[in-house]
Write a protein that holds these residues in place. Sequence first.
Motif, PDB file in Angstrom:
ATOM      1  N   GLY A 130     -74.778 -96.425   7.774  1.00 51.98           N
ATOM      2  CA  GLY A 130     -75.179 -95.064   8.147  1.00 51.98           C
ATOM      3  C   GLY A 130     -74.443 -94.537   9.363  1.00 51.98           C
ATOM      4  N   TRP A 131     -73.387 -95.250   9.796  1.00 53.32           N
ATOM      5  CA  TRP A 131     -72.630 -94.849  10.991  1.00 53.32           C
ATOM      6  C   TRP A 131     -72.104 -93.421  10.904  1.00 53.32           C
ATOM      7  N   PHE A 132     -71.921 -92.953   9.685  1.00 53.23           N
ATOM      8  CA  PHE A 132     -71.331 -91.649   9.422  1.00 53.23           C
ATOM      9  C   PHE A 132     -72.275 -90.497   9.780  1.00 53.23           C
ATOM     10  N   LEU A 133     -73.575 -90.776   9.859  1.00 53.73           N
ATOM     11  CA  LEU A 133     -74.587 -89.734   9.914  1.00 53.73           C
ATOM     12  C   LEU A 133     -74.498 -88.878  11.177  1.00 53.73           C
ATOM     13  N   PHE A 134     -74.488 -89.512  12.340  1.00 52.40           N
ATOM     14  CA  PHE A 134     -74.516 -88.760  13.595  1.00 52.40           C
ATOM     15  C   PHE A 134     -73.254 -87.916  13.799  1.00 52.40           C
ATOM     16  N   PRO A 135     -72.050 -88.472  13.633  1.00 50.92           N
ATOM     17  CA  PRO A 135     -70.861 -87.619  13.775  1.00 50.92           C
ATOM     18  C   PRO A 135     -70.810 -86.507  12.737  1.00 50.92           C
ATOM     19  N   PHE A 136     -71.350 -86.761  11.534  1.00 50.88           N
ATOM     20  CA  PHE A 136     -71.389 -85.702  10.520  1.00 50.88           C
ATOM     21  C   PHE A 136     -72.309 -84.557  10.955  1.00 50.88           C
ATOM     22  N   VAL A 137     -73.453 -84.903  11.542  1.00 51.22           N
ATOM     23  CA  VAL A 137     -74.361 -83.880  12.057  1.00 51.22           C
ATOM     24  C   VAL A 137     -73.668 -83.069  13.156  1.00 51.22           C
ATOM     25  N   CYS A 138     -72.942 -83.754  14.019  1.00 51.08           N
ATOM     26  CA  CYS A 138     -72.215 -83.057  15.091  1.00 51.08           C
ATOM     27  C   CYS A 138     -71.169 -82.105  14.520  1.00 51.08           C
ATOM     28  N   LEU A 139     -70.423 -82.555  13.511  1.00 50.17           N
ATOM     29  CA  LEU A 139     -69.440 -81.684  12.867  1.00 50.17           C
ATOM     30  C   LEU A 139     -70.126 -80.491  12.197  1.00 50.17           C
ATOM     31  N   SER A 140     -71.314 -80.721  11.647  1.00 54.38           N
ATOM     32  CA  SER A 140     -72.059 -79.641  11.005  1.00 54.38           C
ATOM     33  C   SER A 140     -72.483 -78.575  12.007  1.00 54.38           C
ATOM     34  N   LEU A 141     -72.699 -78.991  13.247  1.00 58.17           N
ATOM     35  CA  LEU A 141     -73.070 -78.041  14.296  1.00 58.17           C
ATOM     36  C   LEU A 141     -71.850 -77.384  14.938  1.00 58.17           C
ATOM     37  N   LEU A 142     -70.760 -78.131  14.987  1.00 55.15           N
ATOM     38  CA  LEU A 142     -69.567 -77.636  15.677  1.00 55.15           C
ATOM     39  C   LEU A 142     -68.624 -76.843  14.782  1.00 55.15           C
ATOM     40  N   PHE A 143     -68.878 -76.831  13.457  1.00 59.66           N
ATOM     41  CA  PHE A 143     -67.883 -76.251  12.549  1.00 59.66           C
ATOM     42  C   PHE A 143     -67.558 -74.783  12.824  1.00 59.66           C
ATOM     43  N   PRO A 144     -68.488 -73.930  13.284  1.00 57.68           N
ATOM     44  CA  PRO A 144     -68.074 -72.541  13.565  1.00 57.68           C
ATOM     45  C   PRO A 144     -66.990 -72.477  14.646  1.00 57.68           C
ATOM     46  N   LEU A 145     -67.133 -73.287  15.702  1.00 63.32           N
ATOM     47  CA  LEU A 145     -66.122 -73.311  16.754  1.00 63.32           C
ATOM     48  C   LEU A 145     -64.817 -73.912  16.250  1.00 63.32           C
ATOM     49  N   LEU A 146     -64.933 -74.973  15.462  1.00 62.23           N
ATOM     50  CA  LEU A 146     -63.748 -75.637  14.932  1.00 62.23           C
ATOM     51  C   LEU A 146     -62.955 -74.703  14.031  1.00 62.23           C
ATOM     52  N   PHE A 147     -63.650 -73.976  13.165  1.00 71.40           N
ATOM     53  CA  PHE A 147     -62.957 -73.093  12.229  1.00 71.40           C
ATOM     54  C   PHE A 147     -62.441 -71.821  12.892  1.00 71.40           C
ATOM     55  N   LYS A 148     -63.108 -71.383  13.950  1.00 70.81           N
ATOM     56  CA  LYS A 148     -62.559 -70.255  14.716  1.00 70.81           C
ATOM     57  C   LYS A 148     -61.219 -70.634  15.331  1.00 70.81           C
ATOM     58  N   LEU A 149     -61.115 -71.905  15.736  1.00 71.45           N
ATOM     59  CA  LEU A 149     -59.850 -72.391  16.291  1.00 71.45           C
ATOM     60  C   LEU A 149     -58.782 -72.496  15.214  1.00 71.45           C
TER      61      LEU A 149
END
Length: 337
Positions: A130-149
């Motif tokens: 389940g190591w993938f879970l926490f970073p995936f949640v973070c990416l799910s929250l950060l994606f608007p900023l990431l995609f704006k970039l």
Amino acid sequence: MTKQETQIMKGVAILLMIFLHLFNQTRNVELCESFIYIGNMPFVYWLSAATSPVSFFLILSGYGMHFIHVKWKVKDTHKWNRIAKLYLHWWVILALFTIPSFVYNGNYYTNCSSVINNYTAFNTSWYAEGWFLFPFVCLSLLFPLLFKLTDKFRVGWVLPVSFLVGTCTSFIVSRYGAQYLYNNLWLYNPFLIVHLAPSFIFGAMLQRTGFIHKVQKKCNSKWLWLALGGTVIIMCLTRTAAWGPLYATTFIVLFLSAPRWLWIDKVLAHLGNHSMNMWLIHAWFCYYIFHDLMYSLRYPLVIFVTLVVVSLLCSYFVNAVCSFITIIYHRKCQNTK
């Protein structure tokens, strides 16, 4: 890529995930009775190198979230609901598999920080897969900023830079090992976010360019299966995680563009609907609880099919429990109004 096609590819990804965890360790494949060997190792061991399921899931997630980003330019109103649903399923699965063990032999729940770390998925020491879970949640929250970039640059720049970042982080993992980073979780989790971001961005660029739809319009030949087979062989021979995002992207494009039987799509889509549950369930059986029983089935195909079926059946039960909890929660909310 339609919603149906996304579910189909999630079905492929979870099958690859289960195959990887069953046959990527020599100590486990040695317990199997295989008919095909390459050198001294069973064929399934070599084939496990052509899985890269994390990249598949991230590309599909990046594709879907970039679609949301384009559709909801101002605000994604459903992100917290998606994360709450994900955590609910994670908590139910943890309870189902750890509480009985605790009652029986005292494992788990003996350390407060361990309980918090596992239930937040910050450190999934009880279920390493389940190591993938926490970073995936973070990416799910950060994606608007990431995609704006990424939207500020052309795809021709974004993809090579993303691939370079993924290659560098893969080199760090291969050179120093994940355990070296794992000793400091405050470094480990940010590193994972950076390490996983390239696959996420690859998916976003697929959505941005409409590349899959363009290939589907121009190519719908059985020869695409030969190209897909060649891609799998290359991945088996190179056996490097650095190719993960590129390999998964190529696989998705070729698979969705090639002609397929309708019943296969239906089966894969059904598995795709249960893919996250099955990810968080299957290793309890093949690693933690019924390892010896699972590999006592001897034949790789029998072991693989059995684990898929058992994981799917457990997923039905998990969904039923989560639905019951959700109904009770909504009723309580209505009563308090």
